[in-house]
Design a protein around this motif. Sequence first.
Motif, PDB file in Angstrom:
ATOM      1  N   ILE A  21       0.753  -1.061   0.113  1.00  0.00           N
ATOM      2  CA  ILE A  21      -0.117   0.093  -0.032  1.00  0.00           C
ATOM      3  C   ILE A  21       0.768   1.339   0.162  1.00  0.00           C
ATOM      4  CG2 ILE A  21      -1.618   1.347   1.483  1.00  0.00           C
ATOM      5  CD1 ILE A  21      -2.886  -1.353   2.357  1.00  0.00           C
ATOM      6  N   ASP A  22       1.951   1.243   0.787  1.00  0.00           N
ATOM      7  CA  ASP A  22       2.736   2.524   1.067  1.00  0.00           C
ATOM      8  C   ASP A  22       3.522   2.639  -0.346  1.00  0.00           C
ATOM      9  OD1 ASP A  22       4.201   4.497   2.763  1.00  0.00           O
ATOM     10  OD2 ASP A  22       5.651   3.332   2.115  1.00  0.00           O
ATOM     11  N   HIS A  23       4.038   1.359  -0.968  1.00  0.00           N
ATOM     12  CA  HIS A  23       4.721   1.435  -2.171  1.00  0.00           C
ATOM     13  C   HIS A  23       3.909   2.065  -3.259  1.00  0.00           C
ATOM     14  CE1 HIS A  23       7.265   0.282  -5.625  1.00  0.00           C
ATOM     15  NE2 HIS A  23       6.174  -0.352  -6.169  1.00  0.00           N
ATOM     16  N   ARG A  24       2.489   1.771  -3.232  1.00  0.00           N
ATOM     17  CA  ARG A  24       1.775   2.163  -4.525  1.00  0.00           C
ATOM     18  C   ARG A  24       1.516   3.789  -4.155  1.00  0.00           C
ATOM     19  NH1 ARG A  24       2.101  -1.946  -6.978  1.00  0.00           N
ATOM     20  NH2 ARG A  24       0.762  -3.838  -6.411  1.00  0.00           N
ATOM     21  N   ILE A  25       1.336   4.273  -3.031  1.00  0.00           N
ATOM     22  CA  ILE A  25       1.278   5.585  -2.696  1.00  0.00           C
ATOM     23  C   ILE A  25       2.438   6.217  -3.210  1.00  0.00           C
ATOM     24  CG2 ILE A  25       1.257   7.456  -0.694  1.00  0.00           C
ATOM     25  CD1 ILE A  25      -0.841   5.484   0.817  1.00  0.00           C
ATOM     26  N   ARG A  26       3.454   5.869  -2.751  1.00  0.00           N
ATOM     27  CA  ARG A  26       4.870   6.582  -2.986  1.00  0.00           C
ATOM     28  C   ARG A  26       5.019   6.551  -4.504  1.00  0.00           C
ATOM     29  NH1 ARG A  26       7.435   7.953   1.803  1.00  0.00           N
ATOM     30  NH2 ARG A  26       6.792   6.961   3.431  1.00  0.00           N
ATOM     31  N   THR A  27       4.801   5.449  -5.239  1.00  0.00           N
ATOM     32  CA  THR A  27       4.934   5.371  -6.888  1.00  0.00           C
ATOM     33  C   THR A  27       3.974   6.531  -7.195  1.00  0.00           C
ATOM     34  OG1 THR A  27       5.592   3.087  -6.359  1.00  0.00           O
ATOM     35  CG2 THR A  27       5.210   3.806  -8.653  1.00  0.00           C
ATOM     36  N   ALA A  28       2.673   6.502  -6.863  1.00  0.00           N
ATOM     37  CA  ALA A  28       1.467   7.394  -7.542  1.00  0.00           C
ATOM     38  C   ALA A  28       2.191   8.798  -7.226  1.00  0.00           C
ATOM     39  CB  ALA A  28       0.408   7.305  -6.715  1.00  0.00           C
ATOM     40  N   LYS A  43      -4.731  -0.384  -8.001  1.00  0.00           N
ATOM     41  CA  LYS A  43      -3.958  -1.314  -7.130  1.00  0.00           C
ATOM     42  C   LYS A  43      -3.970  -0.880  -5.837  1.00  0.00           C
ATOM     43  CE  LYS A  43      -1.049  -2.625 -11.231  1.00  0.00           C
ATOM     44  NZ  LYS A  43       0.541  -2.702 -11.695  1.00  0.00           N
ATOM     45  N   TYR A  44      -3.947   0.207  -5.292  1.00  0.00           N
ATOM     46  CA  TYR A  44      -3.784   0.642  -3.982  1.00  0.00           C
ATOM     47  C   TYR A  44      -5.469   0.194  -3.408  1.00  0.00           C
ATOM     48  CZ  TYR A  44      -5.114   3.703  -0.001  1.00  0.00           C
ATOM     49  OH  TYR A  44      -5.683   4.141   1.205  1.00  0.00           O
ATOM     50  N   ALA A  45      -6.258   0.458  -4.235  1.00  0.00           N
ATOM     51  CA  ALA A  45      -7.715  -0.092  -3.779  1.00  0.00           C
ATOM     52  C   ALA A  45      -7.791  -1.555  -3.402  1.00  0.00           C
ATOM     53  CB  ALA A  45      -8.608   0.547  -4.603  1.00  0.00           C
ATOM     54  N   ASP A  46      -7.168  -2.088  -4.305  1.00  0.00           N
ATOM     55  CA  ASP A  46      -7.110  -3.783  -4.304  1.00  0.00           C
ATOM     56  C   ASP A  46      -6.424  -4.116  -2.844  1.00  0.00           C
ATOM     57  OD1 ASP A  46      -8.689  -4.093  -6.717  1.00  0.00           O
ATOM     58  OD2 ASP A  46      -6.832  -4.517  -7.746  1.00  0.00           O
ATOM     59  N   ASN A  47      -5.164  -3.378  -2.921  1.00  0.00           N
ATOM     60  CA  ASN A  47      -4.404  -3.775  -1.659  1.00  0.00           C
ATOM     61  C   ASN A  47      -5.159  -3.573  -0.195  1.00  0.00           C
ATOM     62  OD1 ASN A  47      -1.515  -2.643  -3.495  1.00  0.00           O
ATOM     63  ND2 ASN A  47      -2.054  -4.528  -2.919  1.00  0.00           N
ATOM     64  N   VAL A  48      -5.686  -2.316  -0.435  1.00  0.00           N
ATOM     65  CA  VAL A  48      -6.688  -2.067   0.915  1.00  0.00           C
ATOM     66  C   VAL A  48      -7.819  -3.150   1.056  1.00  0.00           C
ATOM     67  CG1 VAL A  48      -8.141  -0.295   1.676  1.00  0.00           C
ATOM     68  CG2 VAL A  48      -6.022   0.515   0.823  1.00  0.00           C
ATOM     69  N   GLU A  53     -10.015  -7.562   4.136  1.00  0.00           N
ATOM     70  CA  GLU A  53     -10.022  -8.920   4.320  1.00  0.00           C
ATOM     71  C   GLU A  53      -9.457  -9.803   5.380  1.00  0.00           C
ATOM     72  OE1 GLU A  53     -10.156 -10.108   0.464  1.00  0.00           O
ATOM     73  OE2 GLU A  53     -12.130  -9.503  -0.228  1.00  0.00           O
ATOM     74  N   ARG A  54      -8.115  -9.381   5.244  1.00  0.00           N
ATOM     75  CA  ARG A  54      -7.136 -10.150   6.046  1.00  0.00           C
ATOM     76  C   ARG A  54      -7.322  -9.676   7.581  1.00  0.00           C
ATOM     77  NH1 ARG A  54      -2.024  -9.319   3.809  1.00  0.00           N
ATOM     78  NH2 ARG A  54      -1.098 -11.068   5.117  1.00  0.00           N
ATOM     79  N   VAL A  55      -7.569  -8.830   7.798  1.00  0.00           N
ATOM     80  CA  VAL A  55      -7.711  -8.147   9.172  1.00  0.00           C
ATOM     81  C   VAL A  55      -8.849  -8.874   9.981  1.00  0.00           C
ATOM     82  CG1 VAL A  55      -8.330  -6.146  10.630  1.00  0.00           C
ATOM     83  CG2 VAL A  55      -6.802  -5.973   9.065  1.00  0.00           C
ATOM     84  N   THR A  56      -9.895  -9.069   9.117  1.00  0.00           N
ATOM     85  CA  THR A  56     -11.127  -9.845   9.513  1.00  0.00           C
ATOM     86  C   THR A  56     -10.611 -11.107   9.837  1.00  0.00           C
ATOM     87  OG1 THR A  56     -12.607  -8.198   8.322  1.00  0.00           O
ATOM     88  CG2 THR A  56     -13.398 -10.258   8.881  1.00  0.00           C
ATOM     89  N   TYR A  57      -9.991 -11.843   8.928  1.00  0.00           N
ATOM     90  CA  TYR A  57      -9.644 -13.092   9.215  1.00  0.00           C
ATOM     91  C   TYR A  57      -8.849 -13.309  10.340  1.00  0.00           C
ATOM     92  CZ  TYR A  57      -7.086 -17.511   8.365  1.00  0.00           C
ATOM     93  OH  TYR A  57      -6.397 -18.842   8.597  1.00  0.00           O
TER      94      TYR A  57
END
Length: 195
Positions: A21-28, A43-48, A53-57
């Motif tokens: 997520i941080d990488h996508r932001i910095r690249t953007a 891609k950032y939105a997909d990562n988020v 989903e993973r936090v819920t899991y």
Amino acid sequence: LNARSTLLADIMPPPVSLLPIDHRIRTALVATKPEAVQTLLTKYADNVKQYRERVTYWRSNIDAHSRALFTKASTASDTYIEIFESKYLLAIREGKTKDAAVAVQSGELAELFAISQGAIEELSVATSTKLEQETKTAIADARSAKVNIIATMIAAALVVMLFSIFISRSLKLPLAAMLAKIGEMTKNNDLSQRL
């Protein structure tokens, strides 16, 4: 969750996914073409989405031992995403990447990122320590089970030997008496008697 993201959730705690997520932001922030920025933001939105989903899991599958560290890391990561989306996402979409870049590099996002990664390191150390302890316990349990099995086998062998001795003595005494009687009958040449 699909099988692939479940596998990732088993391997990495969700705050680690703050890295892409941080990488996508910095690249953007350094992208010059609007379509490149849009691709990175998608891609950032997909990562988020995957992160959430993973936090819920993880929240439903983490043990009590690691819960505090997980909460610390995921809280910092959640705050990072919230602040980025509320303060900087609009600036990036409008092409004001220089202002957003300065704020991202020096501001609260960098601090939240550092907190999240520090908590992940602590979680990793705590998990490794717990894994080592569980491994040692499992090895000790296996050794104990091995000793118990060997002791049980020795006890069973002794019981079988004692039972064999009892059976052989039970057969030996009547056979010895019969052989003595046969010997006496043969000695007296009296073969008319029944055994």
